[in-house]
Design a protein around this motif. Structure first.
Motif, PDB file in Angstrom:
ATOM      1  N   MET A  57       0.831  -1.215   0.000  1.00  0.00           N
ATOM      2  CA  MET A  57       0.000   0.000   0.000  1.00  0.00           C
ATOM      3  C   MET A  57       0.861   1.258   0.000  1.00  0.00           C
ATOM      4  N   THR A  58       1.925   1.238   0.819  1.00  0.00           N
ATOM      5  CA  THR A  58       2.758   2.428   0.966  1.00  0.00           C
ATOM      6  C   THR A  58       3.538   2.727  -0.308  1.00  0.00           C
ATOM      7  N   LEU A  59       4.247   1.733  -0.825  1.00  0.00           N
ATOM      8  CA  LEU A  59       5.050   1.949  -2.027  1.00  0.00           C
ATOM      9  C   LEU A  59       4.172   2.177  -3.253  1.00  0.00           C
ATOM     10  N   GLY A  60       3.032   1.509  -3.302  1.00  0.00           N
ATOM     11  CA  GLY A  60       2.135   1.675  -4.444  1.00  0.00           C
ATOM     12  C   GLY A  60       1.544   3.064  -4.535  1.00  0.00           C
ATOM     13  N   GLY A  61       1.432   3.763  -3.382  1.00  0.00           N
ATOM     14  CA  GLY A  61       0.856   5.101  -3.392  1.00  0.00           C
ATOM     15  C   GLY A  61       1.864   6.206  -3.646  1.00  0.00           C
TER      16      GLY A  61
END
Length: 236
Positions: free
Chosen positions: A124-128
């Protein structure tokens, strides 16, 4: 879930949310100052602020509903942090599912490991990060690009800006209304409510109706979507 709702995660998520609140306060202060420099009166600024707050009610309800769904899957701290920064359950839930599935799990399974949970949070973090980088790098150049598009004709600037906004909204709405009957009914009824309220506000020159129009239309659209889903299901 003991790890997902642990005190350490709450402590880790708090600075991120506080930074979001700080940014919001700085933007509000800057907007108010710029408005005064443009010659807007305090009454006009208060009216704009009031309209913005009311218009945010509808999206806030949608984010709250999304947070409840996310809390059940990844715990309270991460859901609080992610939706405070991004606010898109359409991204967060699939990203979390993709992350945890890489280790052979699905949400609701028994025995999900801490590593699988951490992988889900990292996804979630890297994808955002992608769209945040695009905004950070691209925004300073947007005004120059807009001026080049109109070729120096200032009268076209508001037309190009309005067209871009309509195109962006149309892009997102078109993807929703083709998803099924609840989405179609929600968008159609919400749009009709918005038109009716704006027409009523213009005919009677009532400012508070204009201020509440967007939030009311979104709320009615959400209710209609839930009713249609309960009556007819999610498909056509």
């Amino acid at each position: 879930m003991d790890v997902a709702n642990s005190n350490w995660l709450w402590i880790s998520a708090t600075p991120v949310v506080l930074m979001v609140l700080l940014q919001a306060g700085l933007f509000l202060r800057r907007a108010w100052k710029n408005g005064q420099e443009m010659g807007l009166s305090d009454d006009q600024l208060r009216s704009g602020l009031k309209t913005g707050v009311i218009s945010a009610i509808g999206p806030a309800i949608a984010v709250l509903a999304a947070m409840l769904a996310l809390i059940a899957t990844i715990g309270g701290p991460v859901a609080w942090m992610r939706l405070s920064v991004i606010g898109s359950v359409a991204f967060e839930l699939p990203a979390a599912e993709i992350g945890i599935s890489q280790l052979g799990y699905g949400f609701g399974d028994d025995g999900i490991t801490e590593t699988a949970f951490a992988t889900s949070v990292w996804t979630m973090t890297l994808g955002g990060i992608g769209w945040l980088l695009v905004v950070a790098v691209g925004t300073p150049h947007m005004e120059k690009a807009r001026e080049r598009i109109v070729g120096g004709r200032d009268t076209l600037l508001p037309i190009v800006t309005s067209g871009a906004m309509l195109g962006a909204f149309a892009y997102f709405v078109s993807g929703e209304i083709t998803s099924g009957a609840p989405e179609t009914g929600s968008a159609a009824v919400g749009g009709l409510v918005m038109l009716a309220l704006l027409k009523l506000a213009d005919e009677r020159d009532v400012q508070w109706i204009r201020e509440w129009a967007l939030g009311s239309a979104m709320a009615v659209g959400l209710v209609v979507g839930m009713v249609v889903h309960a009556a007819a299901g999610g498909g056509w």
